[in-house]
Design an enzyme around this catalytic site. Structure first.
Site, short mmCIF file in Angstrom:
data_model
loop_
_atom_site.label_atom_id
_atom_site.label_comp_id
_atom_site.label_asym_id
_atom_site.label_seq_id
_atom_site.Cartn_x
_atom_site.Cartn_y
_atom_site.Cartn_z
N LYS A 155 -7.66 -2.47 2.19
CA LYS A 155 -8.29 -1.89 1.02
C LYS A 155 -8.24 -2.83 -0.17
CE LYS A 155 -5.81 1.72 2.08
NZ LYS A 155 -4.92 2.88 1.96
N LYS B 288 2.35 -9.59 -1.74
CA LYS B 288 1.83 -8.95 -2.95
C LYS B 288 2.42 -9.61 -4.20
CE LYS B 288 0.03 -4.96 -0.79
NZ LYS B 288 -0.02 -3.58 -0.44
N LYS C 187 -6.24 -8.89 8.35
CA LYS C 187 -6.50 -7.48 8.63
C LYS C 187 -7.48 -6.88 7.63
CE LYS C 187 -3.10 -4.98 5.89
NZ LYS C 187 -2.45 -3.70 5.73
N1 AQP Z 1 -6.44 -3.38 9.46
C1 AQP Z 1 -5.71 -2.40 9.98
N2 AQP Z 1 -5.70 -2.19 11.30
C2 AQP Z 1 -4.97 -1.19 11.84
N3 AQP Z 1 -4.22 -0.34 11.10
C3 AQP Z 1 -4.19 -0.51 9.77
N4 AQP Z 1 -3.56 0.13 8.77
C4 AQP Z 1 -3.88 -0.44 7.59
N5 AQP Z 1 -4.71 -1.47 7.79
C5 AQP Z 1 -4.92 -1.56 9.13
C6 AQP Z 1 -2.71 1.31 8.95
O1 AQP Z 1 -3.20 2.35 8.14
C7 AQP Z 1 -2.14 3.19 7.73
C8 AQP Z 1 -2.20 3.49 6.25
O2 AQP Z 1 -1.92 2.35 5.51
P1 AQP Z 1 -1.57 2.41 3.97
O3 AQP Z 1 -2.31 3.47 3.28
O4 AQP Z 1 -0.12 2.33 3.80
O5 AQP Z 1 -2.21 1.13 3.48
P2 AQP Z 1 -1.94 -0.31 3.92
O6 AQP Z 1 -1.20 -0.47 5.18
O7 AQP Z 1 -1.38 -0.96 2.74
O8 AQP Z 1 -3.43 -0.59 4.23
P3 AQP Z 1 -4.40 -1.44 3.44
O9 AQP Z 1 -5.72 -0.89 3.67
O10 AQP Z 1 -4.20 -2.83 3.84
O11 AQP Z 1 -4.04 -1.23 1.93
P4 AQP Z 1 -3.55 -2.28 0.89
O12 AQP Z 1 -4.57 -3.35 0.95
O13 AQP Z 1 -3.58 -1.51 -0.38
O14 AQP Z 1 -2.18 -2.74 1.30
C9 AQP Z 1 -0.86 2.50 8.15
O15 AQP Z 1 -0.39 3.11 9.34
C10 AQP Z 1 -1.30 1.10 8.45
O16 AQP Z 1 -0.51 0.49 9.44
#
Ligand code: AQP
Length: 333
Positions: free
Chosen positions: A198, A112, A195
């Site tokens: 979001k 990031k 992966k």
């Molecule tokens: N691609 C994925 N496959 C499986 N699990 C996933 N998680 C996130 N992406 C995948 C799991 O979702 C939970 C919530 O995650 P978070 O809200 O902390 O967001 P994150 O991990 O930061 O997910 P994003 O969507 O990738 O958000 P950004 O892009 O904002 O960082 C966690 O248990 C995570 O493991």
């Protein structure tokens, strides 16, 4: 009963299928065997700089998605992180136990900060893993159901808990990551080696739980595959097809091997995509309807969150008292 804790960031309105399959499905499964705590981690979401309206709306809609996905607030504790001030209080103590270099090695931070540059990166993003460690350690959680991307943060949490216990005497339970093998990492439909995320630049790779099913069908039809033309499970050589097979398997309950047989022969990519789209729509439609209902009349949701905060504070305040005493903070009275 052993405890679990997990959470998601309200950084967007809608969860994506990776959040749902990677985390939420195991939350729902585990809530019958564990004393489960599910937190909407709004303080983490503040690191991306939402407007106040955005943060308020997303916090509610994320909580609504927990319930719509099958979290039962009668059995599990559903709450908002900022309602429980002990999270940031413990995070400070853990900050003082974390090496600067240790925090700087976190790959999510490096990714990031790499994208935003040092000037565009706030310190909250840097200390994020210590706040996450506090989220978990406050509840004496033995297991933390998350996706693969959170493994390193979980390792840090364990290290900090062990370090604290060694220095100040046994205070924390050492938590284990609980990462479901098949759905640990749902990949982007457009870039199947990355992966589903979001914050990805290419939103065409994300299946959003609150989008119209039609929009997701379109994204699935345009998912990147390969020119080989045969459905086989080979995540290295055929990451796009492997991802679709895993999504299918997670939603249909059929084994990947059985699916490979089912789609044997030439030109079956279209059929596989059509079936995946139908399976996604099938979970999405009732999910979305329930979210609309909960958000449309938020009184029920707000009651659940108020009750959740009260129960979470009971546990969190007891842990924090232990910590404050252990480190030598003078009692206030
Ligand atoms: N691609 C994925 N496959 C499986 N699990 C996933 N998680 C996130 N992406 C995948 C799991 O979702 C939970 C919530 O995650 P978070 O809200 O902390 O967001 P994150 O991990 O930061 O997910 P994003 O969507 O990738 O958000 P950004 O892009 O904002 O960082 C966690 O248990 C995570 O493991």
């Amino acid at each position: 009963t052993p405890r679990i804790l997990s959470g998601m960031q309200p950084t967007h309105d809608s969860l994506h299928l990776g959040n749902y399959l990677g985390a939420q499905v195991s939350w729902v499964r585990m809530q019958s065997d564990f004393d489960a705590f599910f937190c909407v981690v709004d303080q983490h979401a503040l690191t991306v700089g939402p407007t106040p309206e955005e943060l308020r709306r997303r916090t509610r809609v994320t909580a609504a998605q927990y319930l719509a996905g099958g979290i039962d607030p009668e059995r599990s504790t559903v709450f908002v992180q900022s309602h429980v001030p002990e999270h940031s209080q413990l995070a400070w103590v853990l900050n003082c136990l974390t090496g600067y270099g240790e925090a700087a090695r976190m790959t999510q931070f490096k990714d990031k900060a790499g994208k935003r540059g040092t000037e565009g990166t706030n310190v909250g993003l840097f200390t994020y893993p210590m706040l996450m460690a506090a989220d978990i350690l406050l509840y004496d959680a033995t297991a933390v159901p998350v996706g693969e991307d959170q493994r390193q943060h979980l390792e840090l949490t364990r290290d900090l808990a062990q370090r604290f216990n060694a220095r100040y005497g046994t205070t924390f339970v050492i938590p284990e990551a609980h990462i479901p093998a098949e759905t640990a990492k749902i990949m982007s439909l457009q870039e199947p080696t990355a992966k589903m995320s979001k914050s990805a630049d290419n939103q065409a790779g994300n299946l959003m739980m609150l989008d119209a099913p039609k929009a997701n069908t379109k994204k699935i039809k345009s998912a990147v595959t390969d020119t080989d033309n045969a459905v086989r499970y080979d995540p290295e050589a055929k990451p796009g097809i492997a991802n679709l097979l895993r999504i299918h398997s997670a939603l249909s309950g059929e084994k990947v091997d059985a699916l490979v047989e089912q789609y044997a022969g030439e030109n079956k990519y279209g059929a596989l995509k059509t079936d995946v789209a139908a399976l996604v729509a099938e979970v999405q439609e009732p999910f979305k309807a329930r979210v609309d209902e909960l958000v449309g009349d938020p009184a029920e949701l707000d009651r659940v969150l108020a009750r959740g905060a009260e129960r979470a504070r009971e546990v969190a305040s007891a842990t924090l008292a232990r910590v404050y005493d252990a480190v030598g903070f003078l009692p206030a009275a």
